[in-house]
Design a protein around this motif. Structure first.
Motif, PDB file in Angstrom:
ATOM      1  N   CYS A  90       0.827  -1.212   0.000  1.00 34.76           N
ATOM      2  CA  CYS A  90       0.000   0.000   0.000  1.00 34.76           C
ATOM      3  C   CYS A  90       0.859   1.259   0.000  1.00 34.76           C
ATOM      4  O   CYS A  90       0.514   2.255  -0.643  1.00 34.76           O
ATOM      5  N   ILE A 119      -8.486   9.954  -4.638  1.00 35.32           N
ATOM      6  CA  ILE A 119      -9.304   8.884  -4.053  1.00 35.32           C
ATOM      7  C   ILE A 119      -8.515   7.580  -3.990  1.00 35.32           C
ATOM      8  O   ILE A 119      -8.546   6.867  -2.990  1.00 35.32           O
ATOM      9  N   THR A 122      -5.881   7.923  -1.264  1.00 34.82           N
ATOM     10  CA  THR A 122      -6.540   7.868   0.051  1.00 34.82           C
ATOM     11  C   THR A 122      -6.954   6.444   0.381  1.00 34.82           C
ATOM     12  O   THR A 122      -6.819   5.999   1.536  1.00 34.82           O
ATOM     13  N   ALA A 123      -7.435   5.716  -0.599  1.00 36.97           N
ATOM     14  CA  ALA A 123      -7.839   4.325  -0.363  1.00 36.97           C
ATOM     15  C   ALA A 123      -6.640   3.463   0.035  1.00 36.97           C
ATOM     16  O   ALA A 123      -6.731   2.644   0.962  1.00 36.97           O
TER      17      ALA A 123
END
Length: 146
Positions: A90, A119, A122-123
């Motif tokens: 990540c 987005i 952020t995910a």
């Protein structure tokens, strides 16, 4: 200090750092600074410090989990090891892959939108936070009594 206690401490500190950056630091910058561009620079600086820290902690925790699995005679791919590797992925994907794409959007060199990439970034950060929290939770469990 035992490697399992060190791993538990590191995972807890890492989770705290992620929560502080994501839930306190970045929102505070956008609440206080005059323009979104200034706040974005402050938040970007926080994430530029957090990403290498996350890489280092992921690798240390991965190695500690590998040692623990080896010493315990269990599988080389423990749940803790997979959680650390997931958080590492990540970090690499969310910061080191998506951020250059966001810079390309700002320069007008991409067909994607900044909002879409934000987005996605952020995910990845949120997923990393959940993985690290799960790792800290697992590592803080008392050892099973025999």
């Amino acid at each position: 200090m035992a490697p399992s206690r060190i791993a538990s401490l590191l995972a807890g500190l890492w989770a705290g750092a992620l929560l502080a950056v994501g839930l306190i630091g970045a929102p505070a910058a956008f609440a206080v600074l005059a323009t979104p561009a200034e706040a974005g620079r402050v938040a970007g600086r926080m994430f530029s410090v957090e990403a290498p820290l996350s890489l280092a902690l992921a690798m240390v925790l991965f190695l500690l989990e590998r040692r623990r699995a080896r010493d315990g005679g269990g599988s080389q791919f423990s749940t803790g090891m997979l959680l650390a590797l997931g958080a590492l992925f990540c970090t690499v994907a969310g910061y080191y892959a998506v951020l250059p794409m966001m810079d390309a959007v700002r320069a007008g060199q991409s067909t994607l939108t900044f909002a879409t990439l934000h987005i996605v970034s952020t995910a990845f950060f949120a997923l990393k936070g959940l993985l690290v929290l799960a790792l800290a939770w697992r590592l803080s469990r008392p050892p099973a009594s025999s």
